[in-house]
Design an enzyme around this catalytic site. Sequence first.
Site, short mmCIF file in Angstrom:
data_model
loop_
_atom_site.label_atom_id
_atom_site.label_comp_id
_atom_site.label_asym_id
_atom_site.label_seq_id
_atom_site.Cartn_x
_atom_site.Cartn_y
_atom_site.Cartn_z
N HIS A 95 0.82 -1.20 0.00
CA HIS A 95 0.00 0.00 0.00
C HIS A 95 0.86 1.26 0.00
O HIS A 95 1.96 1.30 0.58
CB HIS A 95 -0.90 0.04 1.23
CG HIS A 95 -2.13 -0.80 1.11
ND1 HIS A 95 -3.04 -0.62 0.09
CD2 HIS A 95 -2.62 -1.82 1.88
CE1 HIS A 95 -4.04 -1.49 0.24
NE2 HIS A 95 -3.80 -2.22 1.31
N CYS A 145 0.26 2.73 -4.71
CA CYS A 145 -0.49 3.90 -5.15
C CYS A 145 0.26 5.20 -4.81
O CYS A 145 1.02 5.27 -3.85
CB CYS A 145 -1.86 3.92 -4.50
SG CYS A 145 -2.94 2.61 -5.12
#
Length: 334
Positions: A95, A145
């Site tokens: 993440h 991301c």
Amino acid sequence: MEGNKKTMQMLATLVGCNYAGTPHELRGCINDVLAMRDTLVARFGFAPGDITVLTDDRDAAGVLIPTGANIKRALSDMVSRAAPGDVLFFHYSGHGTLVPRRHGHGQYDEAIVPTDFNLITDVDFRQLVDRVPEGATFTMVSDSCHSGGLIDQEKEQIGPSSSGGGGDGLAAARGRRRFLPYAAVVGHLSGASGVDASHHVADHLLALFGADASAKFHFHQRHDAPAPRRPDGGILLSGCQTDETSEDVAADDDAAEGGKACGAFSSAVQAVLAAAHPAAAVSNRELVMRAREVLAEKGFEQHPCLYCSDANADAPFLGHQEEKLKPAATMPAL
């Protein structure tokens, strides 16, 4: 090697965070780094003993869990071993998030999310690259991301301002996004920190991790316009632009590498390298541009970026040969 000239070292740190058993679980991150480990050995000649792997696969023997402190320690140790001419490599799959600046008036900075949520920020990677000996390179592949710009102040070569940008990175996702909203990060930390969730994430991280929290939060930097930097050995290949998300592909998706869950960007990198002749060098610029093509062909709404000096943009990925890229075979399917 003549005289006592030192042999070039090729060192790697690979981190895969699946966050299994949590609301933030991903599926392909560990697969990404295991595939990269095999590629480093088979294609680039890395010695297995010079590759450090951190994953949150608790069933694996001798696993080193990728907490913030463990990741930073592994990277610091790798840089400490380096000498001029060495090749250093860091692959992160997991993440990412965006952190609002305390005094930034709507501005944000990039960070990766270790398993303990002890964020590692663009400032930490800047400080790490500043320690790399002159003549050595530190190549970072981040399949997360908002990963564009993860090395603070590194020059953009391929990205939104240099290539006309791309589509809306928040378009409908094919799989899970490798993104944790800032509110989710703060909400997770506030349960353990004892600090009210209305506080900036820095207060939570300093309360929980103290000296192991990101340098960004110790210095409380305002991040005014940075002074021009001299070219350095930092090379960032990001899975997407700063304003975009990266995809985690499920095993049953037709884009899954070998029928295994994976990151869309990590899989595209593997496809580009596999399509090139084993003895041919692929430049950093070529690798990112071809990865963009692969992802576009598969319908992914993310645009990999490249940040580095002008010289390193056209240097071979991981510097394994000086030979220029030869015509490649037909691109294999992801």
